[in-house]
Design a protein around this motif. Structure first.
Motif, PDB file in Angstrom:
ATOM      1  N   PRO A   1       0.790  -1.241   0.000  1.00  0.00           N
ATOM      2  CA  PRO A   1       0.000   0.000   0.000  1.00  0.00           C
ATOM      3  C   PRO A   1       0.822   1.292   0.000  1.00  0.00           C
ATOM      4  N   LEU A   2       2.148   1.219  -0.017  1.00  0.00           N
ATOM      5  CA  LEU A   2       2.958   2.426   0.092  1.00  0.00           C
ATOM      6  C   LEU A   2       2.806   3.329  -1.131  1.00  0.00           C
ATOM      7  N   ALA A   3       2.782   4.633  -0.867  1.00  0.00           N
ATOM      8  CA  ALA A   3       2.672   5.637  -1.921  1.00  0.00           C
ATOM      9  C   ALA A   3       3.727   6.713  -1.691  1.00  0.00           C
TER      10      ALA A   3
ATOM     11  N   ASN B   1       5.911   3.847  -6.652  1.00  0.00           N
ATOM     12  CA  ASN B   1       6.574   5.011  -7.221  1.00  0.00           C
ATOM     13  C   ASN B   1       6.433   6.222  -6.325  1.00  0.00           C
ATOM     14  N   GLY B   2       7.579   6.694  -5.857  1.00  0.00           N
ATOM     15  CA  GLY B   2       7.617   7.961  -5.170  1.00  0.00           C
ATOM     16  C   GLY B   2       7.798   9.056  -6.210  1.00  0.00           C
TER      17      GLY B   2
ATOM     18  N   ILE C   1       9.575   7.077  -1.362  1.00  0.00           N
ATOM     19  CA  ILE C   1       9.087   5.997  -0.516  1.00  0.00           C
ATOM     20  C   ILE C   1      10.310   5.449   0.209  1.00  0.00           C
ATOM     21  N   VAL C   2      10.260   5.382   1.526  1.00  0.00           N
ATOM     22  CA  VAL C   2      11.409   4.940   2.323  1.00  0.00           C
ATOM     23  C   VAL C   2      11.022   3.683   3.085  1.00  0.00           C
ATOM     24  N   ILE C   3      11.871   2.671   2.986  1.00  0.00           N
ATOM     25  CA  ILE C   3      11.712   1.435   3.748  1.00  0.00           C
ATOM     26  C   ILE C   3      12.948   1.323   4.612  1.00  0.00           C
ATOM     27  N   ARG C   4      12.757   1.298   5.935  1.00  0.00           N
ATOM     28  CA  ARG C   4      13.923   1.331   6.828  1.00  0.00           C
ATOM     29  C   ARG C   4      13.795   0.308   7.943  1.00  0.00           C
ATOM     30  N   GLY C   5      14.968  -0.039   8.454  1.00  0.00           N
ATOM     31  CA  GLY C   5      15.046  -0.906   9.616  1.00  0.00           C
ATOM     32  C   GLY C   5      15.339  -0.079  10.859  1.00  0.00           C
TER      33      GLY C   5
ATOM     34  N   SER D   1      10.125   3.559  -8.701  1.00  0.00           N
ATOM     35  CA  SER D   1      11.058   4.679  -8.754  1.00  0.00           C
ATOM     36  C   SER D   1      11.008   5.448  -7.445  1.00  0.00           C
ATOM     37  N   TYR D   2      12.100   6.138  -7.161  1.00  0.00           N
ATOM     38  CA  TYR D   2      12.225   6.952  -5.952  1.00  0.00           C
ATOM     39  C   TYR D   2      11.865   6.151  -4.700  1.00  0.00           C
ATOM     40  N   VAL D   3      12.511   4.981  -4.588  1.00  0.00           N
ATOM     41  CA  VAL D   3      12.368   4.105  -3.420  1.00  0.00           C
ATOM     42  C   VAL D   3      13.733   4.025  -2.748  1.00  0.00           C
ATOM     43  N   ALA D   4      13.787   4.297  -1.452  1.00  0.00           N
ATOM     44  CA  ALA D   4      15.042   4.244  -0.703  1.00  0.00           C
ATOM     45  C   ALA D   4      14.959   3.155   0.360  1.00  0.00           C
ATOM     46  N   LEU D   5      16.045   2.403   0.496  1.00  0.00           N
ATOM     47  CA  LEU D   5      16.181   1.409   1.553  1.00  0.00           C
ATOM     48  C   LEU D   5      17.223   1.935   2.528  1.00  0.00           C
TER      49      LEU D   5
END
Length: 84
Positions: free
Chosen positions: A9-11, A32-33, A39-43, A67-71
């Motif tokens: 569901p991330l936007a 897509n960010g 869009i940021v996915i972090r630990g 696109s524009y996805v950061a880990l």
């Protein structure tokens, strides 16, 4: 819940912080960010306590049609398997 299900569901502009623990594989598809709203996915933890674990025959982390996805702050562990 697998990390991949939490990503669906991330936007643009959303941040998902994964709790400490081990997650099987990480797949991001069709998320897509924008240049100003990634869009940021972090630990969590220092060092990271959020681990994405490899499995035989699969990419440990796979990002497609996105696109524009950061880990950030994730530990990727291939667990000795021949994985990408």
């Amino acid at each position: 819940m697998p990390a991949t299900q939490k990503i669906a569901p991330l936007a643009a502009g959303d941040t998902l912080t994964l709790a400490a623990g081990a997650y099987p594989l990480l797949r991001v598809y069709g998320r897509n960010g924008t240049p100003g709203a990634w869009i940021v996915i972090r630990g969590i933890g220092n060092p990271s306590q959020t681990v994405i674990e490899g499995q035989p025959g699969y990419n440990t982390v796979q990002i497609d049609a996105s696109s524009y996805v950061a880990l950030e702050n994730l530990r990727i562990d291939g667990r000795g398997y021949d994985v990408d």
